[in-house]
Design a protein around this motif. Structure first.
Motif, PDB file in Angstrom:
ATOM      1  N   ARG B 323     -52.869  -2.147  37.958  1.00 22.20           N
ATOM      2  CA  ARG B 323     -53.293  -1.010  38.782  1.00 22.20           C
ATOM      3  C   ARG B 323     -52.501  -1.048  40.088  1.00 22.20           C
ATOM      4  O   ARG B 323     -52.490  -2.068  40.773  1.00 22.20           O
ATOM      5  CB  ARG B 323     -54.783  -1.113  39.106  1.00 22.20           C
ATOM      6  CG  ARG B 323     -55.677  -1.199  37.886  1.00 22.20           C
ATOM      7  CD  ARG B 323     -57.092  -1.549  38.283  1.00 22.20           C
ATOM      8  NE  ARG B 323     -57.695  -0.500  39.091  1.00 22.20           N
ATOM      9  CZ  ARG B 323     -58.273   0.588  38.582  1.00 22.20           C
ATOM     10  NH1 ARG B 323     -58.349   0.734  37.289  1.00 22.20           N
ATOM     11  NH2 ARG B 323     -58.783   1.517  39.361  1.00 22.20           N
ATOM     12  N   VAL B 344     -43.784   5.873  42.962  1.00 23.16           N
ATOM     13  CA  VAL B 344     -44.940   6.559  42.355  1.00 23.16           C
ATOM     14  C   VAL B 344     -44.496   7.343  41.121  1.00 23.16           C
ATOM     15  O   VAL B 344     -45.130   7.267  40.061  1.00 23.16           O
ATOM     16  CB  VAL B 344     -45.617   7.506  43.372  1.00 23.16           C
ATOM     17  CG1 VAL B 344     -46.720   8.316  42.697  1.00 23.16           C
ATOM     18  CG2 VAL B 344     -46.186   6.708  44.538  1.00 23.16           C
ATOM     19  N   ALA B 352     -48.544   4.575  34.239  1.00 19.15           N
ATOM     20  CA  ALA B 352     -49.283   3.488  34.886  1.00 19.15           C
ATOM     21  C   ALA B 352     -50.438   4.043  35.705  1.00 19.15           C
ATOM     22  O   ALA B 352     -50.467   5.224  36.041  1.00 19.15           O
ATOM     23  CB  ALA B 352     -48.346   2.695  35.797  1.00 19.15           C
ATOM     24  N   ASN B 353     -51.383   3.175  36.013  1.00 17.72           N
ATOM     25  CA  ASN B 353     -52.516   3.550  36.845  1.00 17.72           C
ATOM     26  C   ASN B 353     -52.091   3.400  38.305  1.00 17.72           C
ATOM     27  O   ASN B 353     -51.900   2.295  38.800  1.00 17.72           O
ATOM     28  CB  ASN B 353     -53.693   2.633  36.539  1.00 17.72           C
ATOM     29  CG  ASN B 353     -54.960   3.094  37.227  1.00 17.72           C
ATOM     30  OD1 ASN B 353     -54.936   3.536  38.373  1.00 17.72           O
ATOM     31  ND2 ASN B 353     -56.066   3.004  36.528  1.00 17.72           N
ATOM     32  N   VAL B 354     -51.896   4.526  38.986  1.00 17.33           N
ATOM     33  CA  VAL B 354     -51.336   4.437  40.330  1.00 17.33           C
ATOM     34  C   VAL B 354     -52.074   5.311  41.336  1.00 17.33           C
ATOM     35  O   VAL B 354     -52.465   6.437  41.031  1.00 17.33           O
ATOM     36  CB  VAL B 354     -49.818   4.789  40.306  1.00 17.33           C
ATOM     37  CG1 VAL B 354     -49.569   6.104  39.624  1.00 17.33           C
ATOM     38  CG2 VAL B 354     -49.212   4.795  41.701  1.00 17.33           C
ATOM     39  N   SER B 355     -52.279   4.747  42.509  1.00 17.80           N
ATOM     40  CA  SER B 355     -52.754   5.502  43.664  1.00 17.80           C
ATOM     41  C   SER B 355     -51.637   5.522  44.693  1.00 17.80           C
ATOM     42  O   SER B 355     -50.827   4.598  44.750  1.00 17.80           O
ATOM     43  CB  SER B 355     -53.975   4.832  44.291  1.00 17.80           C
ATOM     44  OG  SER B 355     -55.078   4.899  43.417  1.00 17.80           O
ATOM     45  N   PHE B 356     -51.606   6.575  45.474  1.00 23.20           N
ATOM     46  CA  PHE B 356     -50.567   6.663  46.504  1.00 23.20           C
ATOM     47  C   PHE B 356     -51.153   7.272  47.765  1.00 23.20           C
ATOM     48  O   PHE B 356     -51.659   8.388  47.742  1.00 23.20           O
ATOM     49  CB  PHE B 356     -49.404   7.517  46.006  1.00 23.20           C
ATOM     50  CG  PHE B 356     -48.423   7.884  47.087  1.00 23.20           C
ATOM     51  CD1 PHE B 356     -47.932   6.926  47.952  1.00 23.20           C
ATOM     52  CD2 PHE B 356     -47.999   9.187  47.244  1.00 23.20           C
ATOM     53  CE1 PHE B 356     -47.031   7.260  48.958  1.00 23.20           C
ATOM     54  CE2 PHE B 356     -47.099   9.538  48.241  1.00 23.20           C
ATOM     55  CZ  PHE B 356     -46.622   8.569  49.101  1.00 23.20           C
TER      56      PHE B 356
END
Lengths: 212, 393
Positions: B323, B344, B352-356
Motif C-alpha cells: 500500500r 502515482v 497498485a493501492n496508492v494514495s497521493f
C-alpha cells in the motif's frame, strides 16, 4: 418504526439514498474505484458494509487529504486526465457519482470507465426533470434547483443530459444497462415499474449499473 | 581570523562517530559480504542504527525510517554530535504520527554515511586509514540491500511500513521495488523515481566546491590532517537554497540587513539571508564528512528506478501488494509535485493501492522535516489504517 425513521432520515439527507442505492449495486469484497469521491464517505461506507478493496480519485486536494487521513486510498486527480493510466479491467466496479456532467468529454470518460471496470456505476442529475424544463420553458431562464444550485456562469456542470440522453449514449458506445434506479426530489426511489419516459420527466437523478 | 583547517571540538566528536557511533551497531563479517552495484563486494561492514519502541511478539509492527542526504539514525532522539533533538522528532515518538508506543521504529544510518555505518570516513581494515575515495561508489540500491540485511538480522520478515523523505523517499521506492513482499506499506515523501538533470547539476556544483578546496587533498584529508571546511560549507549553502523556496526566503529575510543600518559597500554579509546561509554552511561542516557528502550526492544522482525495469517505471511495481502513500509539497521545486505524480501514475498503471497527498505550504523541499500538520495527519491516518489491515492492534 425503524423503517419510518430511516425513511425520514433519508428524506432529510437525499444524498444518502443515492449512496445506499450504489452500495446495493456493489458486490462484497470487490475492487472498487470511486471517481470524484469527495472526502471518501461512499468509500468508507463500502469498506464498512461490503469490505471492498476501495480506491478513490478526487479533484479537491482538501477532500483527498481528509480521506487519506481517514485511512482511505485516494489520489488527487480528475476523470478527464487521470483514467488513462489505469490498466484494463483493473477494478470490479468503477463509480462515477454526480460527476459526469462536470467532465470535459463525458463520452470518452464513460468509455474509459468501461475499459477500467468490469462494471460501472454512474449517477447523473436528470436535466429532463419537469421542474427544470418548466424553468426554461415558462420563465425563459436557465434552471436553478436545490440539487443544481449554480448560475449558468459559475456552474462546474458543463455537460448536462437527460435520462433519455444518457441511455442513448450508453447504446452508442455499445454498453449495456444492467440495472437502473431513478430518484425523485426527497430521495424516494421511484417504482421500478414506471418506465423511461416518465423517469425522464419525474426523476431528479438516475443511477445506472453498466457493463460492456 | 579562525584557521579553517583546525578541527574543532564538534568536528572531533563527529569524526569519532564514524567508527564508534553512539547507537546500536550491526556488524557483517567476511561471511556476509555486500555485493555492490559498482561490481565489487564490501566486506566487512557495519550498520549503525537506532530503534524506538518495542517489537511485538509476531514481529509485525516494524517501521523502517530512511533518512535523507545529510540525515542520520538519530530520528527521534538527541543527536550525539550536535545535542539537538532528532531530525524527525515531530514525526516519531510516543503519541506522534509514527507512534513508538504502537510501532517498533528502526532508523539506520545509510551505507556511505558518516555516523557509524560504513562510509568514506570509516577505517578501511585493509590499510588502517579512512577509506576516503577508496570506498566504491554507493547506490541507493546498495543502501537498501544493506538495510534488508539489518532487517534480516533483527528477525523481521516484513516491515509494516518503510517511510522517508527526499533521498529517504528514493530508498522507500527501491525497497518497494526490490522487496515487495517485505514491505506492507510504503510512504515516499517529496522524492522522485529518478534524479533530474537539474538536481544532478546542483549536486555537481556542491561536489566541485568540496574538491576545489585545497584542504580536500584528493579525499585524504582525514589521514593527512585538516578538512575541506570552506568547500563543504559552500556546497551546503548552495544546496540549502534548493531546500527552501523564494517565497519562504522572502518571508523570513526579505532584503533585511544583518546587524547594520545601511549597506556596507563591501562583501561582508550585509543581508540577513547571507548571514543565515553562512551559518548553515558552518554548522553543517562541523557534523558532516566532506567525502560522505560526495558519496551521498552521487548515490542520488545515480538513482533511476525505471532503468532496472526496461525503462518502464510501472514494471518496478508489477503485481505489488504494497500500500503506497505518496506525499509532495506545493512549493518544493527540487522534487516537485509533477515528479511525485509520475510515481502515482506508474503505480496506477501497476494497479497498485496508492494514495497521493499534495500539501500546500510555502516552505519548499524541507517541509518534510518541519511542522506540517497535514503531513502528520496523513501519515498517522495512513499508517494506522495499514496497521489495522495487517492486524496490529
Amino acid at each position: 418504526m425503524t423503517t419510518e425513521m430511516q425513511r425520514r432520515a433519508d428524506a432529510a439527507h437525499p444524498e444518502r439514498i443515492d449512496l445506499k442505492v450504489i452500495t446495493g449495486f456493489v458486490t462484497p469484497r470487490a475492487r472498487v474505484l470511486d471517481i470524484g469521491c469527495g472526502d471518501g464517505a461512499l468509500l468508507q461506507r463500502l469498506e464498512n458494509e461490503k469490505e471492498v478493496d476501495g480506491r478513490g480519485i478526487e479533484l479537491s486536494q482538501k477532500g483527498v487529504n481528509e480521506a487519506v487521513a481517514r485511512g482511505l486510498s485516494v489520489v488527487q486527480g480528475n476523470a478527464d486526465h487521470d483514467l488513462a493510466t489505469y490498466p484494463d479491467n483493473s477494478f470490479d466496479f468503477v463509480i462515477l457519482s454526480q460527476t459526469l456532467q462536470a467532465t470535459h468529454n463525458p463520452r470518452l470518460v464513460l468509455e474509459q470507465l468501461l475499459r477500467i471496470g468490469q462494471k460501472v456505476v454512474v449517477s447523473i442529475p436528470n436535466f429532463g426533470n419537469w421542474r427544470i424544463r418548466s424553468q426554461l420553458v415558462l420563465k425563459g431562464r436557465m434552471p436553478i434547483t436545490q440539487d443544481l444550485p449554480y448560475s449558468w456562469y459559475d456552474t462546474p456542470n458543463i455537460h448536462f443530459c437527460t435520462v433519455r440522453d444518457f441511455v442513448t449514449l450508453v447504446d452508442e458506445i455499445d454498453a449495456k444497462v444492467e440495472k437502473a434506479v431513478a430518484l425523485i426530489g426527497n430521495g424516494r426511489v421511484m417504482n421500478r415499474a414506471i418506465r423511461l419516459p416518465l423517469w425522464n420527466l419525474l426523476a431528479d437523478q438516475a443511477i445506472f449499473l453498466l457493463r460492456r | 581570523m579562525t584557521r579553517l583547517e583546525t578541527v574543532g571540538e564538534i568536528e572531533e566528536l563527529a569524526r569519532a562517530q564514524a567508527d564508534r557511533p553512539a547507537s546500536l551497531i550491526a556488524q557483517f563479517g567476511a561471511d556476509e559480504p555486500l555485493p555492490l552495484d559498482a561490481g565489487v563486494s564490501l566486506s566487512p561492514f557495519q550498520i549503525a542504527y537506532m530503534t524506538y519502541g518495542e517489537l511485538n511478539a509476531d514481529k509485525s509492527n516494524a517501521v523502517l525510517i530512511c533518512h535523507a542526504l545529510t540525515g542520520d539514525q538519530h530520528a527521534a532522539s538527541a543527536n550525539p554530535v550536535t545535542g539537538k533533538p532528532g531530525w524527525w522528532s515531530l514525526m516519531v515518538g510516543p503519541g506522534r504520527p509514527i507512534d513508538t508506543e504502537r510501532y517498533f521504529v528502526i532508523c539506520p544510518n545509510v551505507l556511505g554515511g558518516c555516523m557509524g555505518t560504513t562510509g568514506p570516513a570509516s577505517i578501511d581494515p585493509a590499510t588502517g586509514n579512512p577509506y576516503g575515495l577508496d570506498l566504491p561508489v554507493i547506490t541507493v540500491r546498495d543502501m537498501v540491500q544493506a538495510q534488508a540485511m539489518l532487517i534480516d538480522r533483527l528477525g523481521i520478515d516484513q516491515v509494516l511500513c518503510v517511510i522517508g523523505g527526499s533521498m529517504g523517499g528514493m530508498q522507500v521506492l527501491q525497497w518497494a521495488a526490490s522487496y515487495p513482499e517485505r514491505v506492507f506499506a510504503a510512504v515516499p515523501i517529496a522524492c522522485a523515481a529518478r534524479h533530474s538533470s537539474q538536481n544532478i547539476a546542483f549536486h555537481e556544483v556542491g561536489r566541485q566546491a568540496v574538491m576545489a578546496d585545497p584542504n580536500w587533498l584528493g579525499g585524504k584529508y582525514a589521514e593527512l590532517g585538516g578538512s575541506p571546511r570552506k568547500g563543504l560549507a559552500v556546497a551546503r549553502m548552495a544546496a540549502h537554497i534548493t531546500y527552501l523556496s523564494d517565497e519562504a526566503l522572502h518571508r523570513k529575510f526579505g532584503r533585511q540587513l544583518q546587524d547594520r543600518a545601511k549597506l556596507a559597500f563591501g562583501f561582508d554579509a550585509d543581508f540577513q539571508v547571507e548571514s543565515y546561509l553562512r551559518h548553515q554552511g558552518m554548522t553543517f561542516v562541523d557534523r558532516f564528512d566532506a567525502n560522505a557528502y560526495l558519496y551521498m550526492t552521487r548515490a542520488m544522482d545515480y538513482f533511476d528506478l525505471a532503468k532496472d525495469y526496461d525503462g518502464v517505471l510501472a514494471n518496478a511495481f508489477a503485481g505489488t501488494k504494497t500500500r503506497f502513500c505518496i506525499v509532495s509539497f506545493t512549493s518544493d521545486w527540487l522534487f516537485p509535485t509533477s515528479e511525485n505524480r509520475t510515481i502515482v501514475h506508474a503505480l496506477n498503471a501497476a494497479a497498485a493501492n496508492v494514495s497521493f497527498v499534495e500539501i500546500e505550504t510555502d516552505r519548499g523541499h524541507d517541509s518534510f522535516l518541519l511542522d506540517e500538520p497535514e503531513m502528520f495527519e496523513t501519515v498517522a491516518g495512513f499508517l494506522s489504517a495499514a496497521a489495522r489491515r495487517k492486524g496490529i492492534t
